[in-house]
Design an enzyme around this catalytic site. Structure first.
Site, short mmCIF file in Angstrom:
data_model
loop_
_atom_site.label_atom_id
_atom_site.label_comp_id
_atom_site.label_asym_id
_atom_site.label_seq_id
_atom_site.Cartn_x
_atom_site.Cartn_y
_atom_site.Cartn_z
N GLY A 10 0.84 -1.20 0.00
CA GLY A 10 0.00 0.00 0.00
C GLY A 10 0.87 1.25 0.00
N ARG A 73 -0.46 -6.92 -4.68
CA ARG A 73 -0.81 -8.33 -4.91
C ARG A 73 0.26 -9.07 -5.68
NH1 ARG A 73 -7.27 -8.31 -6.23
NH2 ARG A 73 -7.73 -6.43 -5.06
N GLY A 108 6.52 -2.54 3.13
CA GLY A 108 6.22 -3.05 4.45
C GLY A 108 6.70 -4.48 4.63
N ASP A 109 6.08 -5.20 5.58
CA ASP A 109 6.55 -6.56 5.89
C ASP A 109 6.42 -7.50 4.68
OD1 ASP A 109 3.78 -6.05 6.54
OD2 ASP A 109 3.66 -8.12 7.22
N THR A 131 5.15 2.31 6.07
CA THR A 131 3.75 1.97 6.33
C THR A 131 3.18 3.00 7.30
OG1 THR A 131 2.15 0.48 7.35
CG2 THR A 131 4.40 0.22 8.09
N ASP A 133 1.03 2.23 9.26
CA ASP A 133 0.65 1.45 10.45
C ASP A 133 1.74 1.46 11.54
OD1 ASP A 133 -1.52 0.80 8.89
OD2 ASP A 133 -0.77 -1.18 8.34
N ASP A 135 3.99 -0.66 12.03
CA ASP A 135 4.01 -1.98 12.66
C ASP A 135 5.14 -2.88 12.19
OD1 ASP A 135 3.12 -2.44 10.10
OD2 ASP A 135 1.41 -3.69 10.66
N ARG A 177 -4.32 -2.08 10.63
CA ARG A 177 -4.32 -3.55 10.62
C ARG A 177 -4.37 -4.12 12.03
NH1 ARG A 177 -0.03 -6.26 6.70
NH2 ARG A 177 1.38 -5.18 8.08
N GLU A 227 -9.14 -0.10 13.41
CA GLU A 227 -9.92 -1.04 12.59
C GLU A 227 -9.80 -2.48 13.09
OE1 GLU A 227 -8.45 -0.83 8.55
OE2 GLU A 227 -6.45 -1.54 9.10
N ARG A 280 -3.97 7.77 4.30
CA ARG A 280 -2.81 7.36 3.51
C ARG A 280 -2.46 8.34 2.40
NH1 ARG A 280 -3.53 1.18 2.05
NH2 ARG A 280 -3.36 1.95 -0.07
O1 F6P Z 1 -1.06 -1.37 5.76
C1 F6P Z 1 -1.56 -0.14 5.41
C2 F6P Z 1 -3.04 -0.18 5.32
O2 F6P Z 1 -3.44 1.13 5.00
C3 F6P Z 1 -3.78 -0.71 6.55
O3 F6P Z 1 -3.81 0.19 7.61
C4 F6P Z 1 -5.12 -1.04 5.95
O4 F6P Z 1 -5.78 -2.04 6.69
C5 F6P Z 1 -4.77 -1.55 4.59
O5 F6P Z 1 -3.50 -1.01 4.26
C6 F6P Z 1 -5.76 -1.19 3.52
O6 F6P Z 1 -5.37 -1.78 2.34
P1 F6P Z 1 -6.07 -1.48 0.94
O7 F6P Z 1 -5.42 -0.26 0.38
O8 F6P Z 1 -5.81 -2.71 0.16
O9 F6P Z 1 -7.53 -1.23 1.20
#
Ligand code: F6P
Length: 355
Positions: A10, A73, A108-109, A131, A133, A135, A177, A227, A280
């Site tokens: 992301g 993906r 990220g991870d 990220t 997050d 995390d 997350r 969330e 974001r």
């Molecule tokens: O990991 C970053 C993040 O923004 C999370 O906080 C969130 O759950 C997820 O990505 C959302 O992903 P997408 O952009 O696939 O909806």
């Protein structure tokens, strides 16, 4: 030296600032040739790349998103476009054909896991942690987090005035997350009365009692819920499952669920706001611009010194590096003894636990 750069997973504010810093540092300090790989690891399979130079990274410092595009993906070792087949040989062949001496993977991870596999396959990679997050393991901060927190704080400031005017319970749901960092720091910065984290399953009755008490006293309650937060004995709120994604679960809707469950228990009206991808998007904060620039510069130093398989990290106020293999596929959650968590408790923030 020819170095490739990609952004995976992301997006988040500060990615462009890293691209800019890596590019400028490599050009200025060792006259390197730099190539941007588009849409994360997918660009290595689809052969979508573009040259990067001082001119092409001009104006990127404050620009949100990533000019290279990203993909959450595409794992070449398990490529959804080929029914889950291992297409990493194709990616390696293209990297060799381009004459890449090294690659910088910003992500990220999930991105670090894929990057680590490329290191094992013989492609020298340096990682940069991103990220919102916050995390990722073994780094105190990731860039993008501060920008997301500032969005949450501003949203709570705005929700507070309308909650106060109407005497309502207002809920703001953050991303993050399985980690509560955004909700915790954003909630404290925005003066939330209640902060609910994935790390601490909450007691609905206790939250209702607290809101009832505030109904009589202050007249309104501001709740910041991550969330990933869930009621005791219940699961997280899943918004979607994406079977072809390396990280298939998408959380979302915890705030709405809480509103539905709280409403019958309270006399006051409840409104829930899902902050979503607003957290974001947009320009990085000054803190994130500086952190992203420091990370990008440090990544260029790791490339120059041949320290591959390492991810840039922030420990205290120092930029350092850690083994990418130790970060891959792991998450850093809020520990029970986190100082900010203790501070929040100490000033009377309700964390969803019975008294
Ligand atoms: O990991 C970053 C993040 O923004 C999370 O906080 C969130 O759950 C997820 O990505 C959302 O992903 P997408 O952009 O696939 O909806």
């Amino acid at each position: 030296m020819h170095v490739g750069i990609l952004t995976g997973g992301g997006d988040c504010p500060g990615l462009n600032a890293v691209i800019r810093a890596v590019t400028l540092a490599l050009i200025n300090e060792c006259g390197a040739r730099v190539t941007g790989i588009e849409r994360g690891f997918l660009g290595l399979l689809t052969r979508q790349v573009r040259p990067l130079d001082a001119r092409s990274v001009e104006g990127l410092l404050a620009q949100g998103g990533t000019v290279l595009g990203t993909h959450n993906r595409c794992d070449p070792f398990h490529y959804f476009g080929a029914g889950g087949a291992d297409c990493s040989d194709q990616a390696m062949a293209y990297a060799h054909e381009m004459g890449l001496d090294a690659m910088v993977a910003i992500g990220g991870d999930g991105t670090m896991s894929i990057a680590q596999r490329f290191v094992e396959a013989g492609l020298p990679v340096v990682g940069v942690p991103k990220t919102i997050d916050n995390d990722l393991m073994l780094t105190d901060r990731t860039f993008g987090f501060d920008s997301a927190v500032s969005v949450v704080a501003e949203a709570l400031d705005r929700l507070e005035t309308t909650a106060r005017s109407h005497g309502r319970v207002m809920i703001a749901e953050t991303m993050g997350r399985y980690a509560g960092w955004i909700a915790l720091e954003g909630g404290v910065a925005g003066g939330a009365d209640v902060i609910l984290l994935p790390e601490m399953p909450f007691d609905l009755e206790a939250v209702a009692d607290y809101c009832r008490a505030r109904e009589k006293d202050a007249g309104y309650t501001l709740i910041c819920i991550a969330e990933g937060a869930a009621m005791k004995g219940e699961g997280m709120t899943v918004r979607a499952t994406l079977p072809d994604s390396p990280d298939p679960i998408r959380l979302g809707g915890a705030g709405q669920v809480l509103a539905h469950r709280l409403e019958p228990l309270l006399g006051s009206e409840i409104r829930s706001t899902l902050l979503g991808h607003v957290q974001r998007g947009g320009s990085p904060t000054p803190y994130d611009r500086v952190l992203a620039t420091r990370f990008g510069y440090h990544a260029a130093q790791l490339v120059r010194s041949g320290n591959f398989g390492r991810m840039v990290a922030l420990r205290g106020d120092q930029c350092t590096s850690v083994a990418m293999s130790e970060v891959a596929g792991r998450n850093r959650v809020v520990p029970p003894d986190d100082p900010l968590l203790r501070t929040a408790m100490g000033i009377g923030v309700m964390l969803g636990q019975p008294t």
